[in-house]
Design a protein around this motif. Structure first.
Motif, PDB file in Angstrom:
ATOM      1  N   GLU A 123       0.740  -1.121  -0.127  1.00  0.00           N
ATOM      2  CA  GLU A 123       0.048  -0.023   0.166  1.00  0.00           C
ATOM      3  C   GLU A 123       0.956   1.335  -0.124  1.00  0.00           C
ATOM      4  O   GLU A 123       0.367   2.367  -0.466  1.00  0.00           O
ATOM      5  N   SER A 124       2.096   1.046   0.571  1.00  0.00           N
ATOM      6  CA  SER A 124       3.086   2.198   0.706  1.00  0.00           C
ATOM      7  C   SER A 124       3.467   2.519  -0.772  1.00  0.00           C
ATOM      8  O   SER A 124       3.585   3.509  -1.517  1.00  0.00           O
ATOM      9  N   LEU A 125       3.723   1.349  -1.517  1.00  0.00           N
ATOM     10  CA  LEU A 125       4.207   1.512  -2.880  1.00  0.00           C
ATOM     11  C   LEU A 125       3.124   2.018  -3.860  1.00  0.00           C
ATOM     12  O   LEU A 125       3.455   2.725  -4.736  1.00  0.00           O
ATOM     13  N   ALA A 126       2.013   1.640  -3.410  1.00  0.00           N
ATOM     14  CA  ALA A 126       0.865   2.391  -4.200  1.00  0.00           C
ATOM     15  C   ALA A 126       0.606   3.607  -4.133  1.00  0.00           C
ATOM     16  O   ALA A 126       0.030   4.252  -5.153  1.00  0.00           O
ATOM     17  N   GLN A 127       1.069   4.244  -3.018  1.00  0.00           N
ATOM     18  CA  GLN A 127       0.961   5.770  -2.988  1.00  0.00           C
ATOM     19  C   GLN A 127       1.626   6.473  -4.168  1.00  0.00           C
ATOM     20  O   GLN A 127       3.006   6.742  -3.856  1.00  0.00           O
ATOM     21  N   PRO A 128       1.106   7.339  -5.178  1.00  0.00           N
ATOM     22  CA  PRO A 128       1.890   8.059  -5.966  1.00  0.00           C
ATOM     23  C   PRO A 128       2.757   8.967  -5.379  1.00  0.00           C
ATOM     24  O   PRO A 128       3.912   9.661  -5.605  1.00  0.00           O
ATOM     25  N   GLY A 129       2.393   9.718  -4.293  1.00  0.00           N
ATOM     26  CA  GLY A 129       2.961  10.772  -3.607  1.00  0.00           C
ATOM     27  C   GLY A 129       4.263  10.348  -2.795  1.00  0.00           C
ATOM     28  O   GLY A 129       5.442  11.011  -2.914  1.00  0.00           O
ATOM     29  N   ASN A 130       4.164   9.049  -2.371  1.00  0.00           N
ATOM     30  CA  ASN A 130       5.436   8.212  -1.721  1.00  0.00           C
ATOM     31  C   ASN A 130       6.631   8.249  -2.770  1.00  0.00           C
ATOM     32  O   ASN A 130       7.758   8.545  -2.646  1.00  0.00           O
TER      33      ASN A 130
END
Length: 388
Positions: free
Chosen positions: A197-204
């Motif tokens: 889910e962290s990898l899926a966040q474009p902002g991250n």
């Protein structure tokens, strides 16, 4: 109410972590002489931190989110202290490299959950920006302290005295940290889900790429500035002092970034402005037509203005995390990309400078990093507008 005592305790631990990052370069001449290290072996001693960060940044963040950030950070301080003591007792390359490996693991275990701990102790968005702006200065602040203290400690004893002094600081920071920082509840999200889910966040992803672009520029200047100044006729002492000053002026930039964000300045314009100023400074400081004093002034201006970027990145992590339980994992992702930039940036600059006609030939690489950072800032602005 914001828990400032705990926030300052985390920052003190960060200063120690920053000192571990920069303690080796001032000691290298004596290390090589006493332990018989080759130039390649000495390089491995320096870069072990970066290799570890490239490999385990995000998993370390996941462990903090999953099993407790305070517990992980305390383990990191303990490992840094243990690695420092072990390093002070060794008499060969293999054991010294292992001690740096232990220190590097400790550094990652502390540095990754620290911003999430600060965020959890901040009561408002404005105070969170101030706290994370403070955190963004941990590396240049702690690094400058180590660079200034190293010659005194090495002269009073040997490089082993420097190792033991910083290890003692890690122990004291751990005691303060244990007493002042409250423990946050571990995440109830599964480990692999935290990462996915962290990898899926474009902002991250944009924050991670931005940090990689920033450190590729800043670290390249820091690493090669002494060599460049030496080629211009500066003594080792002058080159070392100039480098310490370049590192130190990054700190006001970090703090200014946190202050500006806490007073309502939008993140995307701040990032784009910082990248544009950094690019202009790079054009000047690599221009052989300018006098040496003007070029060094531009180096300082570059470090100061580029310092706005880390505070912008750390303050954005809670905004782009899927939930508060994901912050440390996102931080680990940013830390991992940061170490990639630190490792490959100076190598790329050195390769181009040595193969294509000197330091001036590296300008286009530096400008490409600055342009990519500005593009990340624009993308972040678009993402944050959608979040609003």
């Amino acid at each position: 109410m914001t828990h400032w005592r705990g926030i300052w305790a985390v920052y003190v631990g960060g200063l120690v972590a920053g000192a571990y990052m920069t303690k080796v370069p001032p000691a290298l001449p004596q290390l090589r002489a006493q332990l018989g290290l080759s130039l390649i072996e000495a390089t491995f001693i320096v870069t072990t931190f970066n290799v570890l960060g490239m490999l385990v940044g995000m998993p370390a963040g996941m462990l903090g989110d999953r099993f407790g950030r305070k517990r992980l950070a305390l383990a990191g301080l303990a490992l840094m202290a243990a690695g420092g003591v072990l390093g002070a007792l060794v008499d060969g390359f293999g054991p010294l490299l292992f001690s740096r490996f232990v220190e590097g693991v400790g550094f990652i275990l502390f540095a990754v959950p620290a911003p999430a701990l600060m965020s959890a102790m901040s009561a408002t968005e404005r105070e969170r920006a101030r706290a994370l702006g403070l955190w963004s200065s941990y590396m240049p602040s702690g690094g400058t302290i180590a660079l200034l203290a190293a010659p005194l400690l090495i002269a009073a004893g040997t490089w082993r005295a420097l190792w033991l002094a910083i290890a003692a600081a890690a122990i004291l920071a751990g005691i303060l940290f244990a007493r002042a920082v409250p423990e946050a509840a571990p995440a109830r999200v599964g480990s692999m889900r935290l990462i996915a889910e962290s990898l899926a966040q474009p902002g991250n992803l944009m924050l991670a790429l931005l940090f990689a672009c920033y450190v590729a520029q800043w670290t390249s200047v820091m690493v090669w500035l002494p060599t460049f100044l030496g080629e211009q006729g500066a003594t080792n002492a002058v080159a070392a002092s100039a480098t310490a000053l370049m590192v130190a002026v990054n700190v006001p930039g970090n703090l200014a970034g946190g202050w500006l964000l806490s007073h309502g300045v939008r993140r995307a314009p701040l990032i784009v402005t910082a990248c544009a100023i950094a690019a202009l400074c790079e054009i000047g400081m690599l221009n052989t037509g300018l006098p040496g004093g003007a070029r060094f002034a531009l180096v300082l201006a570059f470090s100061l203005c580029a310092g706005l970027l880390p505070s912008s990145i750390f303050a954005a992590l809670p905004v782009h995390a899927r939930s508060p339980q994901h912050i440390a994992t996102g931080t680990g992702m940013v830390q991992q990309f940061s170490n990639i930039g630190q490792f490959f940036g100076p190598l790329a600059i050195a390769w181009i400078a040595s193969r294509l006609g000197g330091w001036e030939a590296a300008l286009w690489v530096m400008l490409a990093f600055a342009a990519a950072g500005a593009a990340c800032g624009v993308a972040l602005g678009s993402i944050e507008n959608r979040i609003r």
